[in-house]
Design a protein around this motif. Structure first.
Motif, PDB file in Angstrom:
ATOM      1  N   TRP A  99      31.254  -5.820  -0.112  1.00 13.55           N
ATOM      2  CA  TRP A  99      31.644  -6.477  -1.355  1.00 13.55           C
ATOM      3  C   TRP A  99      31.444  -5.440  -2.463  1.00 13.55           C
ATOM      4  O   TRP A  99      30.309  -5.019  -2.716  1.00 13.55           O
ATOM      5  N   THR A 104      39.646 -10.945  -3.260  1.00 13.99           N
ATOM      6  CA  THR A 104      39.103 -10.571  -4.556  1.00 13.99           C
ATOM      7  C   THR A 104      38.903 -11.829  -5.396  1.00 13.99           C
ATOM      8  O   THR A 104      39.626 -12.817  -5.252  1.00 13.99           O
ATOM      9  N   GLY A 105      37.905 -11.799  -6.236  1.00 13.03           N
ATOM     10  CA  GLY A 105      37.580 -12.936  -7.094  1.00 13.03           C
ATOM     11  C   GLY A 105      36.166 -12.784  -7.622  1.00 13.03           C
ATOM     12  O   GLY A 105      35.508 -11.760  -7.415  1.00 13.03           O
ATOM     13  N   LYS A 106      35.692 -13.816  -8.296  1.00 11.16           N
ATOM     14  CA  LYS A 106      34.333 -13.795  -8.819  1.00 11.16           C
ATOM     15  C   LYS A 106      33.385 -14.513  -7.862  1.00 11.16           C
ATOM     16  O   LYS A 106      33.747 -15.535  -7.272  1.00 11.16           O
ATOM     17  N   THR A 107      32.201 -13.966  -7.729  1.00  8.88           N
ATOM     18  CA  THR A 107      31.194 -14.634  -6.913  1.00  8.88           C
ATOM     19  C   THR A 107      30.752 -15.914  -7.614  1.00  8.88           C
ATOM     20  O   THR A 107      30.993 -16.100  -8.811  1.00  8.88           O
ATOM     21  N   ASN A 158      28.453 -14.310 -10.743  1.00  9.89           N
ATOM     22  CA  ASN A 158      29.767 -14.554 -11.337  1.00  9.89           C
ATOM     23  C   ASN A 158      30.455 -13.253 -11.714  1.00  9.89           C
ATOM     24  O   ASN A 158      31.150 -13.164 -12.716  1.00  9.89           O
ATOM     25  N   GLN A 159      30.252 -12.213 -10.869  1.00  7.81           N
ATOM     26  CA  GLN A 159      30.909 -10.933 -11.090  1.00  7.81           C
ATOM     27  C   GLN A 159      32.171 -10.840 -10.226  1.00  7.81           C
ATOM     28  O   GLN A 159      32.207 -11.355  -9.105  1.00  7.81           O
ATOM     29  N   ARG A 160      33.174 -10.119 -10.715  1.00  2.00           N
ATOM     30  CA  ARG A 160      34.377  -9.899  -9.923  1.00  2.00           C
ATOM     31  C   ARG A 160      34.082  -8.866  -8.840  1.00  2.00           C
ATOM     32  O   ARG A 160      33.544  -7.799  -9.109  1.00  2.00           O
ATOM     33  N   VAL A 188      31.678  -4.191  -6.355  1.00  2.00           N
ATOM     34  CA  VAL A 188      31.809  -4.496  -7.777  1.00  2.00           C
ATOM     35  C   VAL A 188      32.265  -3.226  -8.489  1.00  2.00           C
ATOM     36  O   VAL A 188      32.066  -2.117  -8.000  1.00  2.00           O
ATOM     37  N   LEU A 190      31.702 -16.158  -2.068  1.00  2.00           N
ATOM     38  CA  LEU A 190      32.997 -15.753  -2.604  1.00  2.00           C
ATOM     39  C   LEU A 190      34.072 -16.592  -1.932  1.00  2.00           C
ATOM     40  O   LEU A 190      34.064 -16.757  -0.706  1.00  2.00           O
ATOM     41  N   CYS A 234      37.206 -17.114  -0.137  1.00  2.00           N
ATOM     42  CA  CYS A 234      37.945 -16.145   0.685  1.00  2.00           C
ATOM     43  C   CYS A 234      38.247 -16.784   2.030  1.00  2.00           C
ATOM     44  O   CYS A 234      37.436 -17.538   2.557  1.00  2.00           O
ATOM     45  N   ILE A 274      35.634  -7.198  -4.871  1.00  2.00           N
ATOM     46  CA  ILE A 274      36.688  -7.139  -3.861  1.00  2.00           C
ATOM     47  C   ILE A 274      35.996  -6.903  -2.521  1.00  2.00           C
ATOM     48  O   ILE A 274      35.191  -5.988  -2.384  1.00  2.00           O
TER      49      ILE A 274
END
Length: 495
Positions: free
Chosen positions: A429, A395-398, A366-368, A431, A416, A418, A370
């Motif tokens: 990916w 981009t977003g959270k896993t 749940n990490q952001r 972080v 993710l 996408c 790109i």
């Protein structure tokens, strides 16, 4: 594939540089790509020749799969030890703060030939390493079905619309997970490739035969057409010239002869008047042609046509033509051999030119992130929103959990949301991405594309979870030493 012992640096990494989790047994495999400079030179030349024709011809690599994978059975745990990582290095000065995503110099495409000999590409990134020479990508972008490595594997950082702004970096050694290489298990769908120094074309030069014979780089004989007179002088001077073919006159044939061509033959007025109208040798060819002429042209004309002089300074010539069907003759051609060499330039180590992203493992979910890549393939419904010519990102959270994907023996992939399509596979990916410095930590590489809601559109991408096994493979790749391909004068270096 026969395993190759890779030359590793003798000194060990300090604990401050790289702290690895304990492992019961090695889970990594290494394979040679093009460790010798001569092979590396040949691979780079293949992609750069003819103004990068092979680069432009390549299409995105697609995994053989009848159906788009589905996510199943979410897992509750991931990781096999303490979190760790290696910091990035960069060559791009910090930019002004921007709400837009600044593209990193490190990303690019890897190019290779598949088993059918077709040029293909995936996405990838330069990654921080001891010798500034490491590329991170998906394992399936280096190993065909987890077995032998692809041929003519190169990395082109900063690839943009068919251009290689920072040169071409040829793969020397590939490192991946044992399970991917042995079982085609996509939990290990990642690879690190140690590349030689970059390679750029710097023009061509005409040299003497002696210089040509001594040249260890790219060279070729270029024929220059010359006249028969020049050829004769060349032979007298013992020059490098040659001829091809023979002088053979055209043969008169009928109009139905295979390969016959129509020519016109000038005749006199009476012969034209007596000629028949139709198709065939000796038949009329168009109407008589009367054209104005100068006094000099009038005096010089000695043909069978009619000349007219009205005694007031007005001259004209009337010409008459009949058909002439012939089998074309041939002409002997003469050439002078010119000896050419290709001048190339060492572009330096990959990390010194574009920098290298960091790497992180055993990170919380749940990490952001790109994710960057070069998507190109259409969605399952046929819509193709991406060209593959320029990089894109999501981009977003896993996801909060890892997932199983039965199709590819996957048990712990991170996901993710996408919509990037194949072509983006192998892309990093990142972080903790610093948009101003354009650096972050690689915590995954795009592996699979998922249509989770069943509407024939890719809506998720997946990556192997970067755990201690990834760190172990990275540690081995981190030590691989590579070489310069060319010397200061553009010559191929021995070795």
């Amino acid at each position: 594939m026969k395993r190759l012992l890779v030359p590793l640096a003798a000194a060990s990494l300090g604990a401050t540089a790289l702290a690895l989790p304990a492992a019961a047994e090695p889970g990594w495999i290494s394979d040679p790509l093009a460790p010798k400079p001569a092979d590396a030179y040949s691979n780079a030349q293949f992609w750069l020749d003819a103004n990068g024709a092979a680069l432009k011809k390549a299409t995105q690599y697609r995994i053989d799969a009848k159906d788009v994978p589905k996510l199943v059975r979410p897992q509750t745990q991931a990781g096999d030890g303490k979190p760790g990582g290696v910091a990035p290095t960069g060559t791009t000065p910090p930019s002004a703060k921007s709400k837009n995503v600044n593209l990193p110099k490190t990303i690019g495409k890897v190019f290779f030939l598949d088993r059918a000999g077709q040029p293909r590409w995936c996405s990838a990134t330069s990654i921080q390493s001891r010798h500034r020479n490491l590329v991170a990508t998906a394992g399936h972008c280096v190993y065909e079905h987890g077995k032998d490595v692809f041929r003519k594997w190169v990395f082109v950082p900063g690839y943009y619309q068919g251009k290689a702004p920072f040169g071409v970096y040829v793969g020397a050694y590939a490192f991946t997970a044992y399970d991917l290489d042995t079982y085609d298990d996509y939990d290990g769908d990642f690879a690190f490739v140690a590349v030689h120094n970059g390679f750029r074309l710097a023009g061509l030069k005409k040299v003497t035969k002696a210089e040509f014979d001594k040249w260890a780089g790219d060279k070729w004989v270029q024929p220059r057409p010359i006249t028969a007179e020049e050829y004769g002088k060349c032979l007298l001077n013992l020059g490098d010239c040659y001829s091809e073919g023979e002088d053979k006159p055209a043969d008169r044939v009928g109009p139905d002869y295979p390969g016959a061509v129509l020519e016109r033959e000038e005749v006199g007025a009476q012969a034209y008047k007596d000629a028949k109208t139709g198709k065939g040798s000796g038949y009329k060819f168009g109407k008589p042609e009367t054209v104005p002429a100068t006094k000099a042209e009038y005096d010089a004309y000695k043909g069978p046509g009619d000349k007219s002089d009205d005694k007031r300074g007005n001259y004209s010539i009337t010409r008459y033509y009949v058909q002439k069907w012939v089998k074309p003759g041939t002409t002997r051609k003469y050439y002078m051999a010119e000896y050419m060499i290709g001048i190339v330039k060492d572009a330096g180590r990959l990390g010194d030119v574009v920098g290298g992203q960091g790497i992180a493992w055993n990170q919380p979910m749940n990490q952001r992130v790109i994710a960057f890549g070069y998507p190109s393939a259409p969605h399952p419904d046929g819509d193709r929103p991406f060209s593959g010519l320029t990089p894109k990102w999501c981009t977003g959270k896993t996801g909060t959990k890892t997932y199983q994907i039965n199709t590819f023996r996957v048990e712990t992939h991170q996901v993710l949301k996408c919509s990037m399509t194949p072509g983006a596979d192998g892309g990093p990916w990142l972080v903790r991405y610093d948009n101003n410095k354009r650096t972050g930590y690689v915590n995954g590489v795009t592996s699979l594309f998922v249509d989770e809601d069943g509407n024939d559109r890719v809506d998720h991408i997946t990556s192997a979870y970067f755990d201690g096994e990834v760190a172990d493979v990275y540690a081995k790749a981190n030590l691989a030493e590579t070489k310069k391909i060319v010397g200061p004068n553009g010559e191929l270096l021995p070795g």
